[in-house]
Scaffold this active site. Structure first.
Site, PDB file in Angstrom:
ATOM      1  N   LYS A  66       2.551  47.247  11.651  1.00 36.77           N
ATOM      2  CA  LYS A  66       1.490  46.230  11.611  1.00 36.77           C
ATOM      3  C   LYS A  66       0.351  46.507  12.594  1.00 36.77           C
ATOM      4  CE  LYS A  66       4.341  42.531   9.758  1.00 36.77           C
ATOM      5  NZ  LYS A  66       4.735  41.109   9.849  1.00 36.77           N
ATOM      6  N   ASP A 102       0.265  36.553   7.911  1.00 30.48           N
ATOM      7  CA  ASP A 102       1.457  35.967   8.553  1.00 30.48           C
ATOM      8  C   ASP A 102       1.100  34.621   9.184  1.00 30.48           C
ATOM      9  OD1 ASP A 102       3.283  38.002   7.971  1.00 30.48           O
ATOM     10  OD2 ASP A 102       2.751  39.148   9.757  1.00 30.48           O
TER      11      ASP A 102
END
Ligand code: ATR
Length: 272
Positions: A66, A102
């Site tokens: 990420k 997220d």
């Protein structure tokens, strides 16, 4: 050319995203293929850069990529930049755009307004950072606790929220640690591991851990009367936001939930 999307991780064999996205694409009548892309860190940047030219519209990005995803992108949303990580890449006009769903996925799964409420985030890794940032942006009074206190202090300092050394009862608690991943863990041991031993359950409890459901911490919270939001709901909501970004259409959240076996949050079932 076939339209492609996928999930990049290492390992990625366990990911529930392919099943979830296949169900969503079928429901939307989109003839795309969504695939698993296992890529070790040393191959990540080159391989991802080549995807845009191979018919890929975008990819979801999971552990351990990420941070690298944000770094390789040509542009990034303010959310992805603030969190310092991207879980969604979009290939457009030869460039790579980074987004972090997220945070938005967590807020959608939470399904309540945390403004002005005390929120305790357990853990200090990447997931904690996205959750604490999202809660702070939504106006919650955020505190961060972690087993290794120095990591919580660093994260709290970076986000300008409180570092909690000893948790006290709180309206909203979010577990971002891996405690509870092992289904054999005893409830009391799990509570002590995340600093909640002897405390009353919150009003709302979110456990990002999914797999065996309910987790030990979810059982404790539900017994104490908490509304429990599971990690699968957060997974579904972040995936829904990524799909909406790529397709420009509303995501079929119920179909995605069914595909990953997530309970319907409206059905009133209490875990345990
Ligand atoms: P991610 O980036 O996925 O959020 P991570 O950086 O590996 O994950 O962080 C995992 C979190 O779970 C950390 O907050 C870790 O605490 P430490 O910083 O003290 O390592 C926490 N964690 C993992 N196992 C734990 C355990 N047995 N008890 C308490 N906390 C634990």
């Amino acid at each position: 050319m076939l339209t492609l999307a996928g999930v990049v991780g290492f390992p990625v064999g366990h990911s529930r995203s392919p099943a979830m996205m296949a169900a969503a694409l079928g429901e939307l009548g989109l003839d795309w293929r969504y695939v698993r892309l296992p890529l070790p860190p040393e191959r990540f940047a080159d391989a991802v850069a080549a995807l845009g030219a191979s018919g890929y519209l975008g990819v979801n990005v999971t552990v351990p990529h990420k941070l690298a995803a944000l770094e390789l992108a040509d542009s990034a949303s303010s959310t992805a930049r603030a969190i310092g990580a991207a879980n969604t890449l979009t290939f457009r006009d030869g460039a790579i755009e980074a987004e972090n769903t997220d945070a938005g996925g967590f807020v959608a799964a939470l399904d309540e307004d945390p403004r002005g409420r005390e929120a305790l985030v357990l853990g200090a890794g990447g997931a904690a950072r996205a959750v604490a940032w999202a809660l702070r942006e939504a106006g919650a009074e955020v505190g961060i606790w972690n087993r290794t206190a120095s990591r919580a202090a660093d994260l709290a300092g970076a986000l300008e929220v409180e570092h909690v050394e000893r948790p006290t009862a709180c309206a909203l608690v979010v577990n971002t640690t891996s405690v509870g991943l092992d289904p054999a863990v005893a409830e009391q041991d799990a509570l002590v591991a995340v600093g909640l031993g002897g405390l009353e359950a919150p009003t709302t409890f979110v456990d990002l851990v999914y797999g065996e459901h309910p987790t030990a911490l979810e059982r404790w919270a539900a017994r104490g009367g908490a509304r429990v939001v599971g990690g699968l709901e957060v997974l579904v909501r972040q995936g829904a936001l990524s799909l909406e970004l790529w397709s420009g259409r509303g995501a079929p959240v119920e179909v995605m939930r069914a595909a990953v076996g997530a309970p319907d949050p409206g059905d009133g079932r209490i875990p345990g």
